[in-house]
Every structure is written in structure tokens, then in C-alpha cells.
Design an enzyme around this catalytic site. Structure first.
Site, PDB file in Angstrom:
ATOM      1  N   ASP A 115      26.124 -11.336  17.693  1.00 33.83           N
ATOM      2  CA  ASP A 115      27.449 -10.824  17.902  1.00 33.83           C
ATOM      3  C   ASP A 115      27.538 -10.093  19.253  1.00 33.83           C
ATOM      4  OD1 ASP A 115      30.124 -10.251  17.604  1.00 33.83           O
ATOM      5  OD2 ASP A 115      29.714  -8.670  15.961  1.00 33.83           O
ATOM      6  N   ASP A 349      33.324 -13.261  22.914  1.00 33.23           N
ATOM      7  CA  ASP A 349      32.748 -13.008  21.658  1.00 33.23           C
ATOM      8  C   ASP A 349      32.113 -14.119  21.078  1.00 33.23           C
ATOM      9  OD1 ASP A 349      32.126 -11.949  19.351  1.00 33.23           O
ATOM     10  OD2 ASP A 349      34.516 -11.520  18.794  1.00 33.23           O
TER      11      ASP A 349
END
Length: 498
Positions: A115, A349
Site C-alpha cells: 500500500d 496508490d
């Protein structure tokens, strides 16, 4: 005189030996910087059983819900306090990596989600309770959470990392009710004997409470960090699997590695179209990736990173425009900068599936895309839009002629950088619920600036497929290069591992 000559010879010998040692160290460091560390990323789709019965449109729907939730997480709560949480969550397009924790003699493997939109590394620790986790995917060995590693210890209250973790957390942080409150942490007046209070950390699709600990973490046989700081979570909401935060903060995984590895990293996500049979090879993750070590590979194009004073761990870039066919659509102004409150820009992201644009920008892109599809006589598939959460959708059977009629799409970033997306990254054919072949624009609508703060857009991992994305932190930029990611894994494995 002879004594002086002997001393001078000794000095020359010492200097020569020192130079040899420095040269050897330089070669080792240069080799590490050029080649980095290659690790495999696994897509969670590859763990789905062929008999699971999970259809592509259900996977797309789950991913669209998670993408919307992730985008909401980047913003402060709505003034009226309404917060939608899409639980329980079904499998989507997520990427995991494996590492081991604990002493070398008793190290245990853990599997974590990659992440780049967060900066904390954490995993479940026994005793462990996960609320609202029924039916959620648990890749790797997460059915039996590990006890806190025997060689680990709680991070002290006076540690700068404790202060950082709590100062960047939610106002609902449990630190406020602990013996060592935030004011004491920030002023450095808390007792050295106090441990860092429990940390509350929230994602769009869940949250957790964890203790910060330090211990040995190994990424491969050749790399271990003895005093790695991680979160040991005993209670989570909708988060049964740990997360490896790759954001820009000091708690992130890259930041805690050796300088030769922390300055840059890249990954190359193998294109899957939500089909597990296309994920034969892992996606390469390269720590310490040097953009100069790209002999025979496509050159990168770079866009500058924007500083975010409120959320410094984000990799924010400026999106200037989106092209659909020959029409260039200017993006809303807030996509091009980050203000003092941390609002604006586009976050790159890896933990979000679909790219999210402000409502107005998405509407203009969809309108132009729809105009081109109508000109090519594609029929609108509104039922598929209800099933997937994406729009617009069209009845579509992939063929050379129909593929040519789908308009090209490109993203224009700051620094005069253009990234032309492969068609499968923004319009993908699949079977709808009624069994007809359809395709949808794989971009999502967020909302225009409403004063809630946070990034204006998110660049999701689905649109990053088939690119090597390099996060050149030292140079303050993000780069993109078209790749055959499975081939890149093969070539780097042969080159670096023999």
C-alpha cells in the site's frame, strides 16, 4: 632517516589498503544501488479457487466499492458525520508481499498488502479479534495470528516514531485516554519507562488498534533489519490481513531500509483483467531500483511529486488533463496542486483498484467517451452499470474491428508528462450478469471540492498495470514506463539471481 622512510612506507601501505577497501565498498554499494532487491508480489485474485463461483462482474463490483471507500478515507469525515463502510468485503485486485518476523532461529512468515497510500507496517498479533471479517479474503498464513515476536519490544513513549505515529493519526486516537497523552509525547516530557500508547489507524474499508514494537524483520535471505518498527494489531475492524505501508513517512517499509534501498523503489503489475489464469508469473517489486539500470528497456517519463503539508506520506502528483481520442479535457484545478490544508493533487496508490476523478472531470471524460462510443454504434449497457458501479458500460465483443473503435485515453501529468493507457487498463470486456459481453469505462467518479479536504483524485493499481512505476523519492518524482511485467520478472531474476 631510515625510521622516517619506514613510517612513510607504512603510511603508503595503509593508504593503499584503505583505498582498496573504499573501492571495494564503493563497488558493493554501486552494485546494490544498480540492482536493488527483487521481491515477488502476488495478486489476491490468484488465490481464488476456480470453483469459488466468483464472477468477473462481482469482482469488479467489490473493487469499485473498495476504491470508493479508499478515496473517502483520504478525506476528513463529512460535516454531518455520515460515513459509509462497505463491509464485508469480497476479493478484489490487491497485491501482497511476504516477509518474516522474529529472531533468525524462529522467524515466522507474514503476508501483507502492498500500500503506497499509507505509511504503517502492521500485522495481526495473538490474541487477535477481527470484527466484521466474516467471508473476507485472508491470503497467506493469517488464520493463526502470531504472538508478538519474542525478540521484539514496545517502542518507548519518548520515541520520535511514537510521536509521529500519534500526531498523524485520527483525533479518535486512543492516545488521548492513555497515561502518556499526546501533549507529553510531543513535548518529550513523558517518562522513558512508559511504552508508546496504543495507536488507532483507519483505512477507508476498516481500521485497527495496534502497539508499536521493534524487532527483526527480514525481506529476503540477504536483507534483515534488526530494529524495524511495526504495528502489532490485536483488534481490527474489517482488516484480517496486515499492510506494508510504502508511503513517504518514517514508519514506512522503504524508509526503514538501508539508504541504498530506501531512496527509490518500483513495481510492475502484471495485467490480469480479473482473471486468475493470467497471473502465472509474480509482479516484480524492486527495492533500490535505479532508473539508470534500464539497459534495453523503455525509458521512463517522470512527473514531479507535490509536497503535502497535511499528509506528507502521500505520493501526490499533478494531473493536468485527460485525453479521450483527440479531445483534451482539462482537469479541475485542484488536481494540479496541494494547498496548505493538504487538499488537492492526485495520489498514486497501489492499494486502490480504480482511478478516481473529481465528479465534474469524470463527467466530462465520460461524456466524451460516450460520444465516441455512440459514433461507433456501441449500445449502452445500463444493467452492467448497476452491477459493477462503473459508468458508462456498453455491449462489447472484443475483436480487431471493435477494439479499434474504442477511443484511446491518455493522462497528462505535471512536468509535461503523458501516459497513454493500454485499452485494457480503462475499457475491459467481460461477461455481464445476464451472460452478454460488455465493457465499462474503468474510471470512477469522486466529488468536487466540498471543503472536506484530502486528495482530489487517486491513481489506482488497475490503471498502473503493464507499467513499471518507479517512486524516485530522492529525486522527488514518479516515473512510468511500459513493460511486459512477467518478462521483466524473468529477466531480472536471471540477471540478479543467476
Amino acid at each position: 632517516m631510515s625510521a622516517f622512510l619506514l613510517s612513510e612506507d607504512s603510511q603508503h601501505t595503509a593508504k593503499r589498503d584503505a583505498m582498496r577497501l573504499l573501492c571495494l565498498l564503493a563497488l558493493l554499494v554501486a552494485s546494490l544501488q544498480c540492482h536493488g532487491l527483487l521481491l515477488p508480489l502476488t495478486n489476491t485474485l490468484s488465490s481464488l479457487s476456480p470453483t469459488s463461483g466468483t464472477s468477473v462482474h462481482h469482482l469488479i463490483r467489490a473493487s469499485s466499492l473498495r476504491s470508493a471507500a479508499r478515496h473517502r478515507r483520504h478525506h476528513r469525515p463529512h460535516p454531518h458525520g455520515h460515513r459509509q463502510l462497505s463491509l464485508p468485503l469480497a476479493p478484489g485486485s490487491d497485491y501482497t508481499l511476504s516477509l518474516s518476523v522474529g529472531p533468525l532461529s524462529a522467524a515466522s512468515p507474514v503476508t501483507l498488502f502492498l500500500d503506497t497510500g499509507s505509511d504503517l507496517v502492521w500485522f495481526p498479533c495473538a490474541p487477535f479479534i477481527c470484527m466484521l471479517c466474516e467471508g473476507e479474503p485472508t491470503p497467506g498464513n493469517t488464520s493463526h495470528p502470531l504472538p508478538p515476536p519474542t525478540d521484539s519490544r514496545r517502542v518507548p513513549c519518548a520515541s520520535p516514531l511514537c510521536s509521529y505515529a500519534h500526531s498523524s493519526a485520527s483525533p479518535a486516537d486512543l492516545c488521548a485516554a492513555a497515561e502518556c497523552p499526546l501533549d507529553d509525547i510531543e513535548t518529550g516530557s513523558c517518562a522513558a519507562s512508559h511504552a508508546c500508547p496504543p495507536l488507532y489507524y483507519a483505512y477507508g474499508d476498516g481500521s485497527l488498534v495496534a502497539h508499536l514494537r521493534r524487532g527483526r524483520v527480514a525481506l529476503a535471505a540477504s536483507l534483515a533489519v534488526e530494529n524495524f518498527t511495526f504495528g502489532c494489531a490485536h483488534t481490527t475492524l474489517g482488516e484480517p490481513v496486515g499492510v506494508a505501508g510504502f508511503g513517504r513517512g518514517p514508519l514506512s517499509l522503504p524508509a526503514q531500509l538501508a539508504p541504498a534501498l530506501s531512496g527509490s523503489f518500483s513495481y510492475c503489475l502484471v495485467a490480469h483483467s480479473f482473471r486468475a489464469d493470467r497471473l502465472v508469473q509474480p509482479s516484480p517489486l524492486i527495492l533500490g531500483r535505479s532508473p539508470d539500470d534500464t539497459a534495453g528497456e523503455t525509458d521512463f517519463v517522470y512527473t514531479p511529486l507535490l509536497h503535502n503539508p497535511k499528509h506528507p506520506y502521500y505520493y501526490s502528483v499533478a494531473l493536468k488533463a485527460v485525453s479521450v481520442g483527440r479531445t483534451r479535457i482539462q482537469a479541475r484545478p485542484e488536481l494540479g496542486y496541494v494547498d496548505r490544508a493538504g487538499s488537492g493533487g492526485m495520489v498514486v496508490d497501489s492499494g486502490t483498484t480504480f482511478t478516481t476523478l473529481p465528479k465534474e472531470t469524470h463527467a466530462r471524460v465520460s461524456q466524451e467517451f460516450g460520444r465516441a462510443m455512440a459514433t461507433a454504434r456501441f449500445e449502452r449497457a445500463e444493467a452492467a452499470e448497476d452491477q459493477t458501479g462503473l459508468s458508462p458500460c456498453y455491449y462489447y465483443a472484443s475483436s480487431p474491428s471493435s477494439d479499434r473503435d474504442v477511443p484511446p485515453l491518455a493522462l497528462h501529468f505535471g512536468g509535461n508528462t503523458t501516459v497513454v493507457l493500454p485499452r485494457g487498463n480503462y475499457f475491459m470486456g467481460f461477461k455481464s450478469e445476464e451472460g452478454r459481453s460488455v465493457g465499462c469505462l474503468m474510471l470512477m467518479s469522486g466529488w468536487d471540492d466540498d471543503g472536506s479536504g484530502g486528495p482530489a483524485g487517486t491513481l489506482g493499481n488497475f490503471q498502473q498495470q503493464g507499467f513499471e512505476v518507479v517512486y524516485d523519492v530522492d529525486a522527488g518524482r514518479v516515473g512510468f514506463a511500459r513493460r511486459r511485467c512477467a518478462d521483466l520478472w524473468d529477466s531480472l531474476s536471471r540477471r540478479w539471481h543467476g
